[in-house]
Design an enzyme around this catalytic site. Sequence first.
Site, PDB file in Angstrom:
ATOM      1  CG  ASP A   8      67.351  -6.147  65.605  1.00 11.32           C
ATOM      2  OD1 ASP A   8      67.711  -5.253  66.382  1.00 11.32           O
ATOM      3  OD2 ASP A   8      67.397  -7.363  65.921  1.00 11.32           O
TER       4      ASP A   8
ATOM      5  CE  LYS B 155      64.325  -4.548  67.327  1.00 15.49           C
ATOM      6  NZ  LYS B 155      65.522  -3.739  67.572  1.00 15.49           N
TER       7      LYS B 155
HETATM    8  N1  LIG Z   1      71.326  -2.795  63.486  1.00 17.33           N
HETATM    9  C1  LIG Z   1      71.100  -1.810  64.346  1.00 17.33           C
HETATM   10  O1  LIG Z   1      71.044  -0.630  63.971  1.00 17.33           O
HETATM   11  C2  LIG Z   1      70.924  -2.106  65.794  1.00 17.33           C
HETATM   12  C3  LIG Z   1      71.120  -3.361  66.307  1.00 17.33           C
HETATM   13  N2  LIG Z   1      71.072  -3.547  67.652  1.00 17.33           N
HETATM   14  C4  LIG Z   1      71.314  -4.853  68.230  1.00 17.33           C
HETATM   15  O2  LIG Z   1      72.651  -5.253  67.936  1.00 17.33           O
HETATM   16  C5  LIG Z   1      72.736  -6.689  67.866  1.00 17.33           C
HETATM   17  C6  LIG Z   1      73.349  -7.100  66.550  1.00 17.33           C
HETATM   18  O3  LIG Z   1      72.510  -6.633  65.499  1.00 17.33           O
HETATM   19  P1  LIG Z   1      73.043  -6.440  63.994  1.00 17.33           P
HETATM   20  O4  LIG Z   1      74.499  -6.254  63.995  1.00 17.33           O
HETATM   21  O5  LIG Z   1      72.171  -5.429  63.370  1.00 17.33           O
HETATM   22  O6  LIG Z   1      72.665  -7.841  63.366  1.00 17.33           O
HETATM   23  P2  LIG Z   1      73.410  -8.667  62.219  1.00 17.33           P
HETATM   24  O7  LIG Z   1      72.440  -9.655  61.745  1.00 17.33           O
HETATM   25  O8  LIG Z   1      74.044  -7.734  61.239  1.00 17.33           O
HETATM   26  O9  LIG Z   1      74.588  -9.369  63.018  1.00 17.33           O
HETATM   27  C7  LIG Z   1      74.363 -10.213  64.104  1.00 17.33           C
HETATM   28  C8  LIG Z   1      75.680 -10.859  64.447  1.00 17.33           C
HETATM   29  O10 LIG Z   1      75.567 -11.569  65.671  1.00 17.33           O
HETATM   30  C9  LIG Z   1      76.055 -12.882  65.458  1.00 17.33           C
HETATM   31  N3  LIG Z   1      75.357 -13.778  66.368  1.00 17.33           N
HETATM   32  C10 LIG Z   1      74.036 -14.022  66.445  1.00 17.33           C
HETATM   33  N4  LIG Z   1      73.803 -14.921  67.402  1.00 17.33           N
HETATM   34  C11 LIG Z   1      75.017 -15.219  67.939  1.00 17.33           C
HETATM   35  C12 LIG Z   1      75.452 -16.041  68.985  1.00 17.33           C
HETATM   36  N5  LIG Z   1      74.579 -16.803  69.651  1.00 17.33           N
HETATM   37  N6  LIG Z   1      76.797 -16.090  69.281  1.00 17.33           N
HETATM   38  C13 LIG Z   1      77.682 -15.331  68.614  1.00 17.33           C
HETATM   39  N7  LIG Z   1      77.301 -14.520  67.600  1.00 17.33           N
HETATM   40  C14 LIG Z   1      76.015 -14.470  67.295  1.00 17.33           C
HETATM   41  C15 LIG Z   1      75.768 -13.202  64.011  1.00 17.33           C
HETATM   42  O11 LIG Z   1      76.587 -14.246  63.540  1.00 17.33           O
HETATM   43  C16 LIG Z   1      76.123 -11.861  63.393  1.00 17.33           C
HETATM   44  O12 LIG Z   1      77.515 -11.749  63.246  1.00 17.33           O
HETATM   45  C17 LIG Z   1      71.321  -7.189  68.139  1.00 17.33           C
HETATM   46  O13 LIG Z   1      71.163  -7.390  69.526  1.00 17.33           O
HETATM   47  C18 LIG Z   1      70.457  -5.998  67.736  1.00 17.33           C
HETATM   48  O14 LIG Z   1      69.197  -6.016  68.363  1.00 17.33           O
HETATM   49  C19 LIG Z   1      70.846  -2.505  68.520  1.00 17.33           C
HETATM   50  C20 LIG Z   1      70.626  -1.256  68.054  1.00 17.33           C
HETATM   51  C21 LIG Z   1      70.538  -0.964  66.646  1.00 17.33           C
HETATM   52  O1  LIG Z   2      66.818   2.458  63.586  1.00 17.36           O
HETATM   53  C1  LIG Z   2      65.807   2.027  64.094  1.00 17.36           C
HETATM   54  O2  LIG Z   2      64.685   2.451  63.882  1.00 17.36           O
HETATM   55  C2  LIG Z   2      65.825   0.883  65.070  1.00 17.36           C
HETATM   56  C3  LIG Z   2      67.130   0.394  65.547  1.00 17.36           C
HETATM   57  C4  LIG Z   2      66.851  -0.739  66.484  1.00 17.36           C
HETATM   58  O3  LIG Z   2      66.142  -1.658  66.152  1.00 17.36           O
HETATM   59  C5  LIG Z   2      67.371  -0.716  67.834  1.00 17.36           C
HETATM   60  O4  LIG Z   2      67.752   0.369  68.300  1.00 17.36           O
HETATM   61  O5  LIG Z   2      67.383  -1.772  68.489  1.00 17.36           O
END
Ligand SMILES: NC(=O)C1=CN([C@@H]2O[C@H](COP(=O)(O)OP(=O)(O)OC[C@H]3O[C@@H](n4cnc5c(N)ncnc54)[C@H](O)[C@@H]3O)[C@@H](O)[C@H]2O)C=CC1
Ligand SMILES: O=C(O)CCC(=O)C(=O)O
Length: 447
Positions: free
Chosen positions: A168, A128
């Site tokens: 992420d 990561k």
């Molecule tokens: N993008 C991906 O493919 C993956 C993401 N994740 C996890 O999912 C979560 C969200 O990631 P994404 O949707 O990709 O990011 P993103 O940047 O697209 O969205 C993050 C969202 O969380 C909100 N947020 C952040 N801090 C906050 C808080 N303190 N209170 C309320 N809302 C808050 C933001 O306003 C935004 O709406 C993270 O924990 C990330 O590590 C896990 C697996 C894969």
């Molecule tokens: O698609 C990837 O390689 C990573 C996704 C990711 O960051 C996660 O699973 O938390």
Amino acid sequence: MPTRTKLESIFTAVVHRNPGEGEFHQAVREVLDSVAPALDKHPEYADAKIIERICEPERQIIFRVPWEDDRGEVHINRGFRVEFNSALGPYKGGLRFHPSVYLGIVKFLGFEQVFKNALTGMPIGGGKGGSDFDPKGRSDREVMRFCQSFMTELYRHLGEHTDVPAGDIGVGAREIGYLFGQYKRITNRYESGVLTGKGLSYGGAQVRKEATGYGAVFFAEQMLRAAGDSFDGKRVVVSGSGNVAIYAIEKVHQLGGIVVACSDSSGYVLDEQGIDLDLLKDLKEVRRARIDAYIATRPHATFVPGRSVWEVPCEVAVPSATQNEISADDADALIKGGCKIVVEGANMPTSPEAIRALEEAGVRFAPGKAANAGGVAASALEMQQNASRDSWTFEYSEQRLHAIMRDIHDRCYATAEEYGVPGNYVVGANIDGFRRVAEAMLAHGLI
Ligand SMILES: NC(=O)C1=CN([C@@H]2O[C@H](COP(=O)(O)OP(=O)(O)OC[C@H]3O[C@@H](n4cnc5c(N)ncnc54)[C@H](O)[C@@H]3O)[C@@H](O)[C@H]2O)C=CC1
Ligand SMILES: O=C(O)CCC(=O)C(=O)O
């Protein structure tokens, strides 16, 4: 020495060697609390010090990222890549751009990724990275200059057989495009498989954008099915409104549930008629606006600033924002509101105290390393398509994702039963992921 005492002393050593990294300690604690029975069954793991080695990243890279804003002012950020474990394949995991990023967060995410990637059954190790850069309020050109500077240092550590980042928090299609462009420019190689989450016009894969949110809901669907239930008519709350949240909402609606609330860091919106997804996508994917703008178009909905979305009663909760967003108080609110299932779309969004409270109240709980593995699994499918110069249809890609999530669910479920804790997806996920990595590490010798 009894296994639990030994694990306790390993944990103490991890805290000592990694001071001030609370999130990393928390992630390690959760795994060590689960794996004792697997170590008792496999004394060869202890002899080879698999646990001690698994808690120590193979490599940690920290670097300076200088860049210039639109007014010509110079800024210095810090970049990270933690290459945690390559027993199963090249390091694989996202990049996070958020002001809160420091080594402890990158290490917790990398540690989780090792077991998550193992659970997918695909040939990917765990890593990561990220930066304390805040893309919020920055112009596209500023984000581009930052990404170019970040990649100018990171490129030397990457490669489709070495380390393959993705997105992420704060890193989506725009950032991946700039990062890919700079990698291509510096290396003079069109190495499609060096990043995933790419745009469809240059080597991206169908369903990668949707995969984490869809996958978490597919996992929840299997949990409901195991209890003879379905999403039909279920009232659901999803936190966040980013990539994971948006596509979790989309899939819940497709499966007949209704998502009544979602949030961002400023507060939450409550829409009893169901979140309007076209509007949310326009606000968040196109206009990059705050969530309070939602009510301008949906005046019957309410915006509640500065409060926790978990106060909204629901039957299924899908935390999809950030780590430790469900406190013990939030868990109590969820229980009082009738919540029966919590499925982690985000990484480690539920605090240890909250997990304990949910379990004691009989709420079924799916940890992120199992439930949100759809994103990285779809990334592995993207790498597979890049390697064979192929591109699959949306329908076929979604079928593959569905089958992978069903398989992860069934193995977590079966492993929990095998170890005498039926329905405990935390133990099922930790032991199944751990065994796969441990077997490969044993086979590779002492490295
Ligand atoms: N993008 C991906 O493919 C993956 C993401 N994740 C996890 O999912 C979560 C969200 O990631 P994404 O949707 O990709 O990011 P993103 O940047 O697209 O969205 C993050 C969202 O969380 C909100 N947020 C952040 N801090 C906050 C808080 N303190 N209170 C309320 N809302 C808050 C933001 O306003 C935004 O709406 C993270 O924990 C990330 O590590 C896990 C697996 C894969
Ligand atoms: O698609 C990837 O390689 C990573 C996704 C990711 O960051 C996660 O699973 O938390």
